[in-house]
Design a protein around this motif. Sequence first.
Motif, PDB file in Angstrom:
ATOM      1  N   SER A  65       0.822  -1.206   0.000  1.00 19.62           N
ATOM      2  CA  SER A  65       0.000   0.000   0.000  1.00 19.62           C
ATOM      3  C   SER A  65       0.860   1.262   0.000  1.00 19.62           C
ATOM      4  O   SER A  65       0.431   2.320  -0.455  1.00 19.62           O
ATOM      5  CB  SER A  65      -0.927   0.003   1.220  1.00 19.62           C
ATOM      6  OG  SER A  65      -0.173   0.051   2.428  1.00 19.62           O
ATOM      7  N   PRO A 241      -4.507  11.464 -10.279  1.00 18.46           N
ATOM      8  CA  PRO A 241      -4.627  11.267  -8.819  1.00 18.46           C
ATOM      9  C   PRO A 241      -5.716  10.269  -8.459  1.00 18.46           C
ATOM     10  O   PRO A 241      -6.841  10.321  -8.985  1.00 18.46           O
ATOM     11  CB  PRO A 241      -4.975  12.672  -8.305  1.00 18.46           C
ATOM     12  CG  PRO A 241      -4.455  13.604  -9.349  1.00 18.46           C
ATOM     13  CD  PRO A 241      -4.611  12.893 -10.653  1.00 18.46           C
ATOM     14  N   LEU A 242      -5.358   9.325  -7.594  1.00 21.14           N
ATOM     15  CA  LEU A 242      -6.269   8.324  -7.020  1.00 21.14           C
ATOM     16  C   LEU A 242      -6.798   7.309  -8.027  1.00 21.14           C
ATOM     17  O   LEU A 242      -7.585   6.437  -7.669  1.00 21.14           O
ATOM     18  CB  LEU A 242      -7.455   9.002  -6.307  1.00 21.14           C
ATOM     19  CG  LEU A 242      -7.086   9.960  -5.169  1.00 21.14           C
ATOM     20  CD1 LEU A 242      -8.344  10.547  -4.551  1.00 21.14           C
ATOM     21  CD2 LEU A 242      -6.267   9.246  -4.101  1.00 21.14           C
ATOM     22  N   TRP A 243      -6.396   7.392  -9.289  1.00 19.42           N
ATOM     23  CA  TRP A 243      -6.891   6.439 -10.293  1.00 19.42           C
ATOM     24  C   TRP A 243      -6.491   5.012  -9.918  1.00 19.42           C
ATOM     25  O   TRP A 243      -7.317   4.100  -9.932  1.00 19.42           O
ATOM     26  CB  TRP A 243      -6.336   6.816 -11.660  1.00 19.42           C
ATOM     27  CG  TRP A 243      -6.902   6.008 -12.802  1.00 19.42           C
ATOM     28  CD1 TRP A 243      -6.477   4.793 -13.254  1.00 19.42           C
ATOM     29  CD2 TRP A 243      -8.009   6.363 -13.632  1.00 19.42           C
ATOM     30  NE1 TRP A 243      -7.224   4.371 -14.319  1.00 19.42           N
ATOM     31  CE2 TRP A 243      -8.186   5.313 -14.578  1.00 19.42           C
ATOM     32  CE3 TRP A 243      -8.862   7.467 -13.686  1.00 19.42           C
ATOM     33  CZ2 TRP A 243      -9.177   5.359 -15.553  1.00 19.42           C
ATOM     34  CZ3 TRP A 243      -9.858   7.495 -14.665  1.00 19.42           C
ATOM     35  CH2 TRP A 243     -10.000   6.452 -15.581  1.00 19.42           C
ATOM     36  N   ARG A 245      -5.466   3.964  -6.969  1.00 18.61           N
ATOM     37  CA  ARG A 245      -6.064   3.624  -5.671  1.00 18.61           C
ATOM     38  C   ARG A 245      -7.492   3.119  -5.856  1.00 18.61           C
ATOM     39  O   ARG A 245      -7.911   2.146  -5.216  1.00 18.61           O
ATOM     40  CB  ARG A 245      -6.063   4.841  -4.750  1.00 18.61           C
ATOM     41  CG  ARG A 245      -4.685   5.294  -4.304  1.00 18.61           C
ATOM     42  CD  ARG A 245      -4.149   4.451  -3.178  1.00 18.61           C
ATOM     43  NE  ARG A 245      -2.812   4.867  -2.789  1.00 18.61           N
ATOM     44  CZ  ARG A 245      -2.052   4.217  -1.925  1.00 18.61           C
ATOM     45  NH1 ARG A 245      -2.486   3.099  -1.368  1.00 18.61           N
ATOM     46  NH2 ARG A 245      -0.844   4.651  -1.626  1.00 18.61           N
ATOM     47  N   TYR A 246      -8.235   3.769  -6.732  1.00 23.78           N
ATOM     48  CA  TYR A 246      -9.615   3.352  -6.972  1.00 23.78           C
ATOM     49  C   TYR A 246      -9.657   1.980  -7.634  1.00 23.78           C
ATOM     50  O   TYR A 246     -10.475   1.126  -7.272  1.00 23.78           O
ATOM     51  CB  TYR A 246     -10.337   4.384  -7.839  1.00 23.78           C
ATOM     52  CG  TYR A 246     -11.769   4.018  -8.152  1.00 23.78           C
ATOM     53  CD1 TYR A 246     -12.752   4.097  -7.159  1.00 23.78           C
ATOM     54  CD2 TYR A 246     -12.134   3.571  -9.421  1.00 23.78           C
ATOM     55  CE1 TYR A 246     -14.069   3.740  -7.433  1.00 23.78           C
ATOM     56  CE2 TYR A 246     -13.443   3.212  -9.697  1.00 23.78           C
ATOM     57  CZ  TYR A 246     -14.397   3.297  -8.702  1.00 23.78           C
ATOM     58  OH  TYR A 246     -15.694   2.934  -8.976  1.00 23.78           O
TER      59      TYR A 246
END
Length: 590
Positions: A65, A241-243, A245-246
Amino acid sequence: MSQSPSAIIIGAGPSGIAMAHEMKHELGFEDFTIYEKLDGVGGTWATNRYPGCGCDVPTHLYSFSFNLNPDWSKELCDQDEILEYMNSTVDKFSLRPHIHTSIECLSAIWRPDFQDWAVQFKDLKTDIEYTRYATILICAVGGISYPRDVKFEGMEKFDGEGKAMFHTARWPTDWGKDGLDGARGKRVAVVGNGCSAAQLVPKLTEVAASVTQYARSPQWYHERPNRSFTRLERFFFRYVPLWQRYHRLELFIANDNLVKTYMPGSSATGKREKVETHAKDYILANTPEKYHSFIVPSFPLGCKRRIFDPNYLSSLHSSNLTVLPEGLQEITETGITSTTGITTDFDVIILATGFQVTQFLAPMHITGVHPETSLADYWASTRGAQAHWGTLISSFPNLGILFGPNTFPAHNSALFACETSIAYLSRVLLAPIIDRRARVVEVTKAAEDLWANKIQEKLKGAVFEAGCSNWYINEYGRNVASWPGLARDYWLRSWWAAVRGQGIEMSGGEASSSVWLANMVLRRVRATKMRTWVVLLLALALGRSRMRGKEKEGLDEAKSTVIDVLRRQRESLIPSVIQALILGAAASVH
């Protein structure tokens, strides 16, 4: 002042790497050393180098992570790419200086008088044995560490010129770049029918003269989509950003929901039967008709670990492959005799027989507060390995286990389970000792037993005990591997247990709370990342700038108010002065 704490980590595999990152970068603690028996890092990905070896969990999910990799080549990556990722993680976070390779841990003894661990090691290059001492001992050896060395009658006979017999985890290093040179044009036997065999057999059929697989028990196979990522997708993973992570969250939830088919109850049974029907259709549609009589399991889905088909079923159509649904009676000087008496000659015998998964921490000899009782003896008395939240063991102070008993997710990322255990240990074991709040941390026997009994109760009726032979169940009939539920439940419940400090006893440390509180603050300051300081400083500067702006606005407003008041006073003062002068003149006349 108590002695400064130190730590030893056994194992530089994925869990050992994650623990080292936690110590160094989350806790700001650097007095730790990692000892690894292999000649490099990576653990199971360094041990298992057989052709076809890869991950059966989506690689974006099977990653740390704290170090997501936007450059994974495909959905399910091969061993070499994962090993490269492990090495790059070690270098990226400056963990390599802490690692000693080719060092095997032989034993560990708790020294109550010194409140530390004496750990005995053996240098595998020099055969020199020595002892090191540490306040904290972390065992990160993993569940796939020591091969399960099965013993067949006559194994010692198969030792002639040009013959070879080995476990998949001990793949020859001189078999060429693709690892197949020693099998080219040879008669090869594969003993076993698990994940390793399913990955290996298709590769062997490409080069061997003949391949015979001894598959005593069938398996549930499922489609294994393994699409390569496009350059555009990798661009999005890296820069949007966060792509990533999603995407990782989607994979996590989808894999976690598969667990619902393994649990007891009519709802789970109904879901499981639907998946079984789909899997059965897939198996029969992709295998030769001659294998249909034994290729589909009679046990329920999940009793053995599911296999996402790495082109194994299509390889069954190869003319040089034969699958025998039986075991071995004996190994002869020239080959194998099966349980039904079929004798076949071979040049190479490959044992794809798995690992000693339920023999946690084997073969290390570990003793705690009771020197006459080893950890192996203690676990024998509990009918198998058990540990509080899979990490802490009563009577073994300051000892933490990663990927321990009953923490294995039914179908999710093992790295997630390891990082969850690390987060728990960080709060209840590492931080208190590093902050000098405690010198010794131990779980109570009552808390450990309560947790273990609850786990076993929840596992009753699950498919893991449906009668098949698997690596979850030990010789006492106890499931010491599986977590009985969703991976996200393990994360949430262990976090709450750590917050409450359930069943944890602490002793020693600084008597004054102000001392260890100060240590905790200093540790958190040291561990705070540079980018966090930059953000805080920018926020402070922005806030101060706004304050100055408001102060200037306030001063201008105050100045304006004062001027206005003076003006009004002046306007009211002049008539008063004139009036006073007139009255004074009138008075002087009279």
